[in-house]
Design a protein around this motif. Structure first.
Motif, PDB file in Angstrom:
ATOM      1  N   UNK A   1       0.847  -1.202   0.092  1.00 45.67           N
ATOM      2  CA  UNK A   1      -0.020  -0.085   0.136  1.00 45.67           C
ATOM      3  C   UNK A   1       0.979   1.219  -0.124  1.00 45.67           C
ATOM      4  N   UNK A   2       2.014   1.276  -0.594  1.00 44.79           N
ATOM      5  CA  UNK A   2       2.772   2.525  -0.578  1.00 44.79           C
ATOM      6  C   UNK A   2       2.333   3.444  -1.474  1.00 44.79           C
ATOM      7  N   UNK A   3       1.476   3.004  -2.476  1.00 46.28           N
ATOM      8  CA  UNK A   3       0.861   3.986  -3.099  1.00 46.28           C
ATOM      9  C   UNK A   3       0.209   5.171  -2.552  1.00 46.28           C
ATOM     10  N   UNK A   4      -0.332   4.649  -1.414  1.00 46.35           N
ATOM     11  CA  UNK A   4      -1.320   5.732  -0.583  1.00 46.35           C
ATOM     12  C   UNK A   4      -0.606   6.869   0.007  1.00 46.35           C
ATOM     13  N   UNK A   5       0.814   6.493  -0.089  1.00 45.81           N
ATOM     14  CA  UNK A   5       1.745   7.564   0.645  1.00 45.81           C
ATOM     15  C   UNK A   5       2.319   8.304  -0.402  1.00 45.81           C
ATOM     16  N   UNK A   6       2.310   7.935  -1.673  1.00 46.44           N
ATOM     17  CA  UNK A   6       2.855   8.692  -2.808  1.00 46.44           C
ATOM     18  C   UNK A   6       2.229  10.093  -3.011  1.00 46.44           C
ATOM     19  N   UNK A   7       2.932  11.106  -3.526  1.00 46.01           N
ATOM     20  CA  UNK A   7       2.736  12.400  -3.690  1.00 46.01           C
ATOM     21  C   UNK A   7       1.559  12.564  -4.728  1.00 46.01           C
ATOM     22  N   UNK A   8       1.568  11.206  -5.424  1.00 49.79           N
ATOM     23  CA  UNK A   8       0.224  11.556  -6.395  1.00 49.79           C
ATOM     24  C   UNK A   8      -0.955  11.151  -5.917  1.00 49.79           C
ATOM     25  N   UNK A   9      -1.316  10.217  -4.794  1.00 52.22           N
ATOM     26  CA  UNK A   9      -2.323   9.970  -4.093  1.00 52.22           C
ATOM     27  C   UNK A   9      -3.023  11.407  -3.439  1.00 52.22           C
ATOM     28  N   UNK A  10      -1.910  12.019  -2.783  1.00 49.24           N
ATOM     29  CA  UNK A  10      -2.052  13.351  -2.297  1.00 49.24           C
ATOM     30  C   UNK A  10      -2.834  14.367  -3.058  1.00 49.24           C
ATOM     31  N   UNK A  11      -2.292  14.390  -4.407  1.00 46.66           N
ATOM     32  CA  UNK A  11      -2.851  15.100  -5.600  1.00 46.66           C
ATOM     33  C   UNK A  11      -4.464  14.617  -5.810  1.00 46.66           C
ATOM     34  N   UNK A  12      -4.526  13.468  -5.977  1.00 51.10           N
ATOM     35  CA  UNK A  12      -6.008  12.820  -6.106  1.00 51.10           C
ATOM     36  C   UNK A  12      -6.895  13.491  -5.023  1.00 51.10           C
ATOM     37  N   UNK A  13      -6.608  13.303  -3.846  1.00 50.59           N
ATOM     38  CA  UNK A  13      -7.306  13.954  -2.777  1.00 50.59           C
ATOM     39  C   UNK A  13      -7.616  15.114  -2.847  1.00 50.59           C
ATOM     40  N   UNK A  14      -6.469  16.074  -3.377  1.00 48.22           N
ATOM     41  CA  UNK A  14      -6.904  17.554  -3.338  1.00 48.22           C
ATOM     42  C   UNK A  14      -7.807  17.874  -4.552  1.00 48.22           C
ATOM     43  N   UNK A  15      -7.708  17.171  -5.580  1.00 51.02           N
ATOM     44  CA  UNK A  15      -8.660  17.280  -6.648  1.00 51.02           C
ATOM     45  C   UNK A  15     -10.066  17.007  -6.345  1.00 51.02           C
ATOM     46  N   UNK A  16     -10.168  16.230  -5.286  1.00 46.86           N
ATOM     47  CA  UNK A  16     -11.627  15.841  -5.100  1.00 46.86           C
ATOM     48  C   UNK A  16     -11.844  16.767  -3.797  1.00 46.86           C
ATOM     49  N   UNK A  17     -11.065  17.521  -3.546  1.00 45.25           N
ATOM     50  CA  UNK A  17     -11.785  18.619  -2.581  1.00 45.25           C
ATOM     51  C   UNK A  17     -11.236  18.445  -1.091  1.00 45.25           C
ATOM     52  N   UNK A  18     -10.339  17.754  -0.890  1.00 48.37           N
ATOM     53  CA  UNK A  18      -9.908  17.347   0.623  1.00 48.37           C
ATOM     54  C   UNK A  18      -8.419  17.870   0.671  1.00 48.37           C
TER      55      UNK A  18
END
Length: 315
Positions: A18-35
């Protein structure tokens, strides 16, 4: 710290899965969804602390931070939690999924899988197939013999994926994520060390199975899957995973993560019993983490939150 540097640190201190959940891109996903997203990186005398958190709202203006598969680093867990609490001082609590459980934590409802099956791709293809269960190999060969074809797609495959996901959700009685979430994952995970994509198994020009996959460093993860309610005897999902494993191996990846199974000693009534039988047929190794835990930053507010969940019948 830019995306590449952040991801290098994540891989250096990566969790078992599950390292992908800590990758920079996962944060970008969340921000694009408003979090809102918080990225914490500190070097302390005790060691490094690394964690990406996602802000989560609660009633009456309260909130908490979710740190999936984190905090990471080589600092003791006590130090890591101290740093997290300092950065999240205004929240009611932090929700973590660390390899080590802090003393002051409370077990919580599992947010991301605590158990998975990972297939090693380090051997040659023949050895990978040899580790599979005979029934799984038979179903793969059956699907291939029937003429199942494999196709890959980016965001242009979203409508096809959603069509199968709606069938699956109706058949299995769960709520699918919104198309916007799937789109965000595909669009944001397109960095130098990662990629997200759709894979389809087709038969007689019909989509019978579809997976959303994430490639991150040396691991390909099966994040979401869907299948048609027709032609199930064709065994399309088996051929799809087999093709994805072979493709990942040719690209130099060493692990194929099935992302979520029931605990090892779970009985047949477990929600994931059926999908666990399917995934275990591919011959991988079981990996486990402790689960999801809450660590209060405002003890009184956290007690109210737990009481409200108890009253509502939630854990």
């Amino acid at each position: 710290m830019d995306a590449r540097e952040w991801n290098e640190q994540v891989q250096k201190y990566a969790p078992p899965f599950g390292a992908f959940l800590q990758m920079y891109e996962w944060g970008e996903v969340q921000m694009s969804l408003g979090a809102p997203v918080k990225r914490i990186y500190e070097k302390t005398p005790e060691g490094t602390v690394l964690a990406q958190g996602i802000w989560q709202p609660l009633p009456l203006g309260a909130s908490y931070w979710l740190f999936p598969k984190a905090p990471l680093g080589d600092a003791p867990i006590k130090t890591r939690m101290r740093i997290l609490r300092e950065h999240c001082e205004g929240s009611a609590f932090v929700k973590i999924e660390s390899e080590t459980v802090p003393e002051e934590s409370t077990f919580s409802t599992e947010r991301h899988p605590a158990h998975t099956i990972v297939v090693s791709l380090s051997q040659n293809i023949e050895e990978i197939y040899a580790r599979m269960k005979p029934k799984t190999r038979y179903n793969i060969r059956l699907a291939q013999k029937k003429g199942v074809k494999i196709e890959y797609a980016g965001v242009d495959g979203l409508s096809r994926f959603m069509a199968l996901m709606r069938q699956t959700a109706t058949r299995d009685g769960f709520s699918a994520h919104s198309p916007e979430r799937y789109r965000a994952i595909i669009e944001k995970f397109q960095g130098p060390t990662c990629a997200a994509f759709f894979a389809f198994a087709t038969y007689e020009e019909k989509d019978l199975a579809a997976n959303m996959m994430i490639d991150a460093s040396d691991t390909r993860t099966y994040l979401h899957g869907a299948s048609s309610s027709t032609d199930r005897d064709v065994m399309a999902p088996y051929a799809l995973h087999a093709a994805l494993m072979e493709d990942a191996a040719t690209k130099g990846m060493t692990k194929y993560d099935f992302w979520g199974v029931a605990p090892e000693n779970a009985n047949e009534s477990h929600t994931w019993a059926g999908i666990t039988r399917f995934k275990s047929g591919f011959g991988g190794e079981r990996l486990s983490m402790p689960g999801t835990f809450d660590v209060p930053t405002k003890p009184f507010v956290y007690k109210l939150y737990r009481l409200a969940r108890k009253i509502s019948g939630l854990t």
